[in-house]
Structure formats: C-alpha cells, structure tokens
Design an enzyme around this catalytic site. Sequence first.
Site, PDB file in Angstrom:
ATOM      1  N   GLY A  46       0.829  -1.197   0.000  1.00 34.95           N
ATOM      2  CA  GLY A  46       0.000   0.000   0.000  1.00 34.95           C
ATOM      3  C   GLY A  46       0.859   1.241   0.000  1.00 34.95           C
ATOM      4  O   GLY A  46       1.997   1.221   0.476  1.00 34.95           O
ATOM      5  N   GLN A  51       2.750   9.913   1.441  1.00 38.07           N
ATOM      6  CA  GLN A  51       4.076   9.317   1.600  1.00 38.07           C
ATOM      7  C   GLN A  51       5.051   9.732   0.504  1.00 38.07           C
ATOM      8  O   GLN A  51       6.256   9.587   0.672  1.00 38.07           O
ATOM      9  CB  GLN A  51       3.967   7.789   1.627  1.00 38.07           C
ATOM     10  CG  GLN A  51       3.261   7.252   2.851  1.00 38.07           C
ATOM     11  CD  GLN A  51       3.128   5.760   2.783  1.00 38.07           C
ATOM     12  OE1 GLN A  51       2.141   5.240   2.253  1.00 38.07           O
ATOM     13  NE2 GLN A  51       4.112   5.049   3.302  1.00 38.07           N
ATOM     14  N   CYS A  92       5.612  -0.355   7.357  1.00 36.09           N
ATOM     15  CA  CYS A  92       5.290   0.829   6.565  1.00 36.09           C
ATOM     16  C   CYS A  92       6.493   1.212   5.713  1.00 36.09           C
ATOM     17  O   CYS A  92       7.630   1.204   6.200  1.00 36.09           O
ATOM     18  CB  CYS A  92       4.910   1.980   7.500  1.00 36.09           C
ATOM     19  SG  CYS A  92       4.463   3.491   6.672  1.00 36.09           S
ATOM     20  N   LEU A  93       6.230   1.578   4.468  1.00 37.63           N
ATOM     21  CA  LEU A  93       7.310   2.018   3.589  1.00 37.63           C
ATOM     22  C   LEU A  93       7.965   3.298   4.102  1.00 37.63           C
ATOM     23  O   LEU A  93       9.121   3.559   3.788  1.00 37.63           O
ATOM     24  CB  LEU A  93       6.784   2.235   2.166  1.00 37.63           C
ATOM     25  CG  LEU A  93       6.267   0.978   1.461  1.00 37.63           C
ATOM     26  CD1 LEU A  93       5.699   1.323   0.090  1.00 37.63           C
ATOM     27  CD2 LEU A  93       7.375  -0.068   1.340  1.00 37.63           C
ATOM     28  N   HIS A 134      -4.734   1.652   7.371  1.00 31.45           N
ATOM     29  CA  HIS A 134      -3.356   2.129   7.525  1.00 31.45           C
ATOM     30  C   HIS A 134      -3.091   3.269   6.534  1.00 31.45           C
ATOM     31  O   HIS A 134      -2.552   4.314   6.908  1.00 31.45           O
ATOM     32  CB  HIS A 134      -2.400   0.949   7.284  1.00 31.45           C
ATOM     33  CG  HIS A 134      -0.956   1.314   7.299  1.00 31.45           C
ATOM     34  ND1 HIS A 134      -0.116   0.923   8.320  1.00 31.45           N
ATOM     35  CD2 HIS A 134      -0.185   1.995   6.418  1.00 31.45           C
ATOM     36  CE1 HIS A 134       1.105   1.364   8.057  1.00 31.45           C
ATOM     37  NE2 HIS A 134       1.088   2.020   6.907  1.00 31.45           N
ATOM     38  N   GLU A 135      -3.481   3.073   5.281  1.00 30.77           N
ATOM     39  CA  GLU A 135      -3.214   4.090   4.255  1.00 30.77           C
ATOM     40  C   GLU A 135      -4.069   5.336   4.454  1.00 30.77           C
ATOM     41  O   GLU A 135      -3.598   6.458   4.248  1.00 30.77           O
ATOM     42  CB  GLU A 135      -3.402   3.511   2.851  1.00 30.77           C
ATOM     43  CG  GLU A 135      -2.488   2.344   2.522  1.00 30.77           C
ATOM     44  CD  GLU A 135      -1.003   2.609   2.743  1.00 30.77           C
ATOM     45  OE1 GLU A 135      -0.557   3.775   2.641  1.00 30.77           O
ATOM     46  OE2 GLU A 135      -0.264   1.641   3.035  1.00 30.77           O
ATOM     47  N   HIS A 138      -2.508   7.619   6.842  1.00 31.04           N
ATOM     48  CA  HIS A 138      -1.505   8.493   6.222  1.00 31.04           C
ATOM     49  C   HIS A 138      -2.143   9.768   5.681  1.00 31.04           C
ATOM     50  O   HIS A 138      -1.596  10.864   5.833  1.00 31.04           O
ATOM     51  CB  HIS A 138      -0.778   7.784   5.072  1.00 31.04           C
ATOM     52  CG  HIS A 138       0.321   6.885   5.505  1.00 31.04           C
ATOM     53  ND1 HIS A 138       1.455   7.341   6.153  1.00 31.04           N
ATOM     54  CD2 HIS A 138       0.482   5.549   5.368  1.00 31.04           C
ATOM     55  CE1 HIS A 138       2.262   6.318   6.399  1.00 31.04           C
ATOM     56  NE2 HIS A 138       1.685   5.219   5.939  1.00 31.04           N
TER      57      HIS A 138
END
Length: 168
Positions: A46, A51, A92-93, A134-135, A138
């Site tokens: 994701g 991000q 997480c990225l 989660h996304e 962000h």
Amino acid sequence: MAILQILEFPDPRLRTKAAPVVEFNDTLQAFVEDMKTTMYDANGIGLAATQVNVHQRIVVIDVSENNDNAQVFINPSIDVLDELMHEYDEGCLSIPGFYETVKRPEHIRITAQDVHGETFTLEPDGVLAVCIQHEIDHLDGKLFVDYISSMKRNRIRKKLEKQHRQKA
C-alpha cells in the site's frame, strides 16, 4: 512510469492532512501509475500520496499474492461495520525495517472514487481492511507508530534519524 521518493519518519511532511481530489484527469491517472510503480518497486502492499509528498487523498493497494491486482481509492472514507478489533503486525514504507502490532477494526466499509471519479463501495475484511485503514491514516497525517507506546515510537524515531544521518 516514475519511481517517486518515499518520505521517511520522522519527516514532518508525513503529518500533513491530505486535501480531497477535485480534478480527475490524465495528470491524476499518470500520478496513480507512478504510485503503483513506486509501491511495487519498494515491495509494499500500500502507498498513500502523502508518503510521496503529494497531499491529496489518493491510495493504491495491492494485497494479491502475485502483485497483479492494484486497487485505487481516491477520496476514501470508511465506516466500521464490526467493532471487533484484530491485531496485525504492521510495517510501513515510510518506517522501513520496523514492524509493530496494531489493533484495528477487522470489518469495514469503504466508499471512494476511482481514477475517473466514479464512486464505489467495498466491504473488505482481513488484510485488505487493515491496509486500507493504515493508508487512510496516512492521508490524515497519522502513522502506525502513533498506536504504540511513546517509548517504542521514540526508539524507532532515533534509529531512523541515525540511519538518515549516516546516509547524508
């Protein structure tokens, strides 16, 4: 397709609340393709536009086994359908190399738009539901480390700051 730079915690830009998308055009479609390319290149499941320092309400997700089923959620909103909370180990990225257990609702409804502005609704559960939440966090300037203790969060922040200094 371009690979975009992913911001890393504790970058303050990750705390920016994303604005709704109002123009559905070729530029948006190209950006979404760049987000997918970036997500796959980073071995993620994701990615939120926040991000990559674009503060619009855009999310791409692919939880398929073969990375061949990317889903796009523009201007997403969720409703919790079942208060049952489930624990998942999240990574997480933007927080590379760290995983922590987070409790989230397991069954949700998401309403969003596609790249053409068409509205759709899904009722995912399991990993897809967790990834969507989660996304969307962000997009609201929230990170999964906000769900863990301040001691753990500070430890992660210090380790990443040290890594960033060593790269510079």
